[in-house]
Design an enzyme around this catalytic site. Structure first.
Site, short mmCIF file in Angstrom:
data_model
loop_
_atom_site.label_atom_id
_atom_site.label_comp_id
_atom_site.label_asym_id
_atom_site.label_seq_id
_atom_site.Cartn_x
_atom_site.Cartn_y
_atom_site.Cartn_z
N GLU A 249 0.89 -1.18 0.00
CA GLU A 249 0.00 0.00 0.00
C GLU A 249 0.91 1.21 0.00
OE1 GLU A 249 -3.13 0.20 -0.27
OE2 GLU A 249 -3.86 -1.81 0.17
N CYS A 283 -2.49 9.30 2.19
CA CYS A 283 -2.11 8.71 0.90
C CYS A 283 -3.16 8.95 -0.17
CB CYS A 283 -1.83 7.23 1.06
SG CYS A 283 -3.21 6.35 1.79
P1 NAD Z 1 8.13 5.17 4.58
O1 NAD Z 1 8.11 4.35 3.35
O2 NAD Z 1 9.32 6.02 4.85
O3 NAD Z 1 7.94 4.23 5.87
C1 NAD Z 1 6.96 3.23 5.92
C2 NAD Z 1 7.45 2.10 6.81
O4 NAD Z 1 8.63 1.54 6.27
C3 NAD Z 1 7.80 2.53 8.24
O5 NAD Z 1 7.51 1.48 9.13
C4 NAD Z 1 9.28 2.76 8.14
O6 NAD Z 1 9.91 2.65 9.39
C5 NAD Z 1 9.69 1.65 7.20
N1 NAD Z 1 10.93 1.95 6.48
C6 NAD Z 1 11.45 3.16 6.19
N2 NAD Z 1 12.61 3.03 5.55
C7 NAD Z 1 12.83 1.71 5.41
C8 NAD Z 1 13.86 0.94 4.79
N3 NAD Z 1 14.92 1.51 4.20
N4 NAD Z 1 13.75 -0.40 4.83
C9 NAD Z 1 12.70 -0.98 5.41
N5 NAD Z 1 11.70 -0.31 6.01
C10 NAD Z 1 11.76 1.02 6.00
O7 NAD Z 1 6.80 6.03 4.55
P2 NAD Z 1 6.33 7.14 5.57
O8 NAD Z 1 7.08 8.40 5.32
O9 NAD Z 1 6.30 6.59 6.94
O10 NAD Z 1 4.80 7.32 5.09
C11 NAD Z 1 4.43 8.10 4.02
C12 NAD Z 1 4.17 7.27 2.78
O11 NAD Z 1 3.24 6.23 3.05
C13 NAD Z 1 3.53 8.13 1.71
O12 NAD Z 1 4.11 7.82 0.46
C14 NAD Z 1 2.08 7.69 1.75
O13 NAD Z 1 1.35 7.91 0.57
C15 NAD Z 1 2.21 6.24 2.06
N6 NAD Z 1 0.94 5.71 2.58
C16 NAD Z 1 0.24 4.82 1.81
C17 NAD Z 1 -0.99 4.34 2.26
C18 NAD Z 1 -1.79 3.34 1.44
O14 NAD Z 1 -2.65 2.69 2.02
N7 NAD Z 1 -1.56 3.20 0.16
C19 NAD Z 1 -1.47 4.75 3.49
C20 NAD Z 1 -0.73 5.65 4.25
C21 NAD Z 1 0.49 6.11 3.79
#
Ligand code: NAD
Length: 479
Positions: A249, A283
């Protein structure tokens, strides 16, 4: 603030084995809210062992029993809504009413999946040979590693935990380190509801290290992420090594098409309310506004007026409708996108700076840009902040092409009174979800998810549980 919590492994709270921890900040004033443990490799191995050991008993626990535990989890979580919402509002900065709303939506995920657990139907066919029968059944896919973003810290984990438990999978969740408490409350509620120890585990720490350790383990059979497209692609590549089932997602950049026959005032006001919810950090936030040339000025004026009326402040303060962003990174990205758009000829209609009186904290005003050229970064990069770019269009085919021109495909919206326009546009938009004259589209009963760079798989609805199941075909020769 987190004294009674920690790593949740094998049904108990504990610190990291090596004693390491990391701080959580209050985005409204940048002070420290508390510390949460950084899981070590040994802690992660304990969580993996718990998920593996309980996988055998949980998968054969009757669906009616799993359903009852999920239903009781919903009840237990509902009893914790007020306390959990207060923690969430402190961590995210979101208004307390929005935090309560999100906690209730998380409760609904457990309620919904309590029903879904009992509705996993296989099917049977007669074989070509009359002495054979062909059965198709669904098995839980196995232990899950799940990772969630900070913007909806209760709903995102709830979608994954409830679906996994309903399907008969065990799960290790890594919530965002910026907003860990909601997952703690879910674990506490599930435990009080009678979920056996080890079926659900919650760990925090270094995201990349935890992902590598968990996804690299043969115990994990399924990886589920809600996060950015960048991290999604990294986790997909890691999952490919072990051919693990995935749900992704990811980010979005939802176009809003306001056709000439729409009410520009009502649409403008609705767009301001939806766009600036959670300071634009959603999102499925409506985030690129294509307005028919004939009603552009009226729409822009209504949206600006509604944006300027929003009450800005700390999430916990009464009457606040718009809080800080979750971190400095997000605020600085919003400011950079505004600067880029203005340098390319966009007009700043409102906002564009930190609000007066908020010297500390990650505040950025509700911001609207007019006449934004398609070449501006904000028209193709996910803003994930309180910045709304507006642009005019003249023709149906032109606006569909512009709406579909980004790599994202999560949500799309349109305003029109014409049934034909509504149907043709909703079919032409390259997205997983469409709102017609409605910007509130998320609910437990619908399949939430996107296409293209916005990910793969669905959460909720009738389809969500199948992301945690694997079909098995059994051929029976009966004579
Ligand atoms: P992110 O991708 O930075 O982090 C998401 C998760 O991944 C967190 O648990 C984070 O700790 C982990 N993570 C971060 N870097 C990582 C790495 N290098 N390796 C493994 N895991 C890692 O996203 P964010 O900044 O926390 O959230 C914002 C993003 O999430 C936006 O792009 C938003 O659109 C998206 N989002 C999508 C949905 C959906 O349902 N499609 C819902 C909410 C948010």
């Amino acid at each position: 603030m987190y004294e009674r919590f920690g790593l949740w492994i094998q049904g108990a709270w504990r610190p990291a084995r090596d004693g390491r921890s990391q701080v959580v900040l209050d985005p409204a004033d940048e002070t420290v809210l508390g510390e949460v443990p950084c899981a070590s490799a040994e802690d992660l191995d304990d969580a993996l062992a718990a998920a593996a050991q309980t996988a055998r008993s949980w998968r054969v626990t009757p669906a009616w029993e799993r359903s009852a535990i999920l239903r009781r989890t919903a009840v237990e979580l509902r009893a914790r809504v007020d306390e959990a919402a207060e923690f969430m509002s402190r961590e995210t900065g979101k208004p307390i009413a929005e935090a309560r709303g999100e906690m209730n939506a998380a409760v609904e995920q457990f309620d919904w999946h309590a029903d879904e657990a009992r509705r996993v139907f296989g099917h049977t066919l007669d074989g070509r040979d009359p002495n054979t029968r062909l059965n198709v059944r669904y098995d839980p896919v196995g232990p899950v590693a799940a990772f969630t973003a900070w913007n909806f810290p209760a709903l995102l984990p709830a979608r994954k935990i409830a679906a996994a438990l309903a399907a008969g999978c065990t799960i290790i969740l890594k919530p965002s380190e910026e907003t860990p408490s909601s997952a703690y409350f879910i674990a506490e509620a599930a435990h009080a509801a009678g979920l056996p120890a080890g079926v659900l585990n919650v760990v925090t720490g270094d995201p990349a290290g935890i992902a590598q350790h968990l996804i690299g383990s043969p115990i994990i059979r399924k990886v589920s992420l809600t996060g950015s497209a960048r991290v999604g692609k990294t986790l997909m590549r890691m999952s490919a090594e072990g051919m693990k089932k995935i749900t992704m997602e990811l980010g979005g950049h939802a176009p809003v098409l306001v056709f000439a026959d729409a009410d520009p005032i009502a649409a403008g006001e609705a767009c301001a309310r939806a766009k600036f919810r959670n300071a634009g950090q959603v999102c499925i936030s409506p985030s690129r506004f294509y307005v028919h040339r004939s009603i552009y000025e009226a729409f822009a004026a209504a949206m600006v007026q509604a944006a300027q009326a929003l009450r800005i402040g700390r999430g916990l303060d009464t009457g606040v409708e718009f809080g800080p962003m979750v971190n400095a990174r997000g605020r600085d990205r919003a400011a950079a996108l505004v600067e880029d758009a203005c340098a390319r000829g966009a007009h700043l209609l409102t906002g564009g700076k930190a609000p007066a009186g908020f010297a500390r904290g990650f505040f950025y005003e509700p911001t609207i840009l007019g006449s934004v050229p398609d070449s501006a970064r904000i028209m193709h990069e996910e803003p994930f902040g309180p910045v709304a770019p507006l642009t005019a269009f003249s023709d149906f085919d032109e606006v569909i092409a512009r709406a579909n021109s980004v790599p994202f495909g999560l949500a799309g919206y349109l305003f029109s009174r014409s049934l034909e326009t509504a149907i043709r546009a909703s079919e032409a938009l390259e997205v997983g979800m469409v709102g017609v004259n409605d910007l509130l589209i998320a609910a437990a009963e619908i399949p939430f998810g996107g296409i293209k760079d916005s990910g793969t798989g669905r959460e909720g609805g009738r389809l969500g549980i199948f992301d945690y199941l694997a079909p098995k075909y059994v051929k029976l020769r009966i004579a």
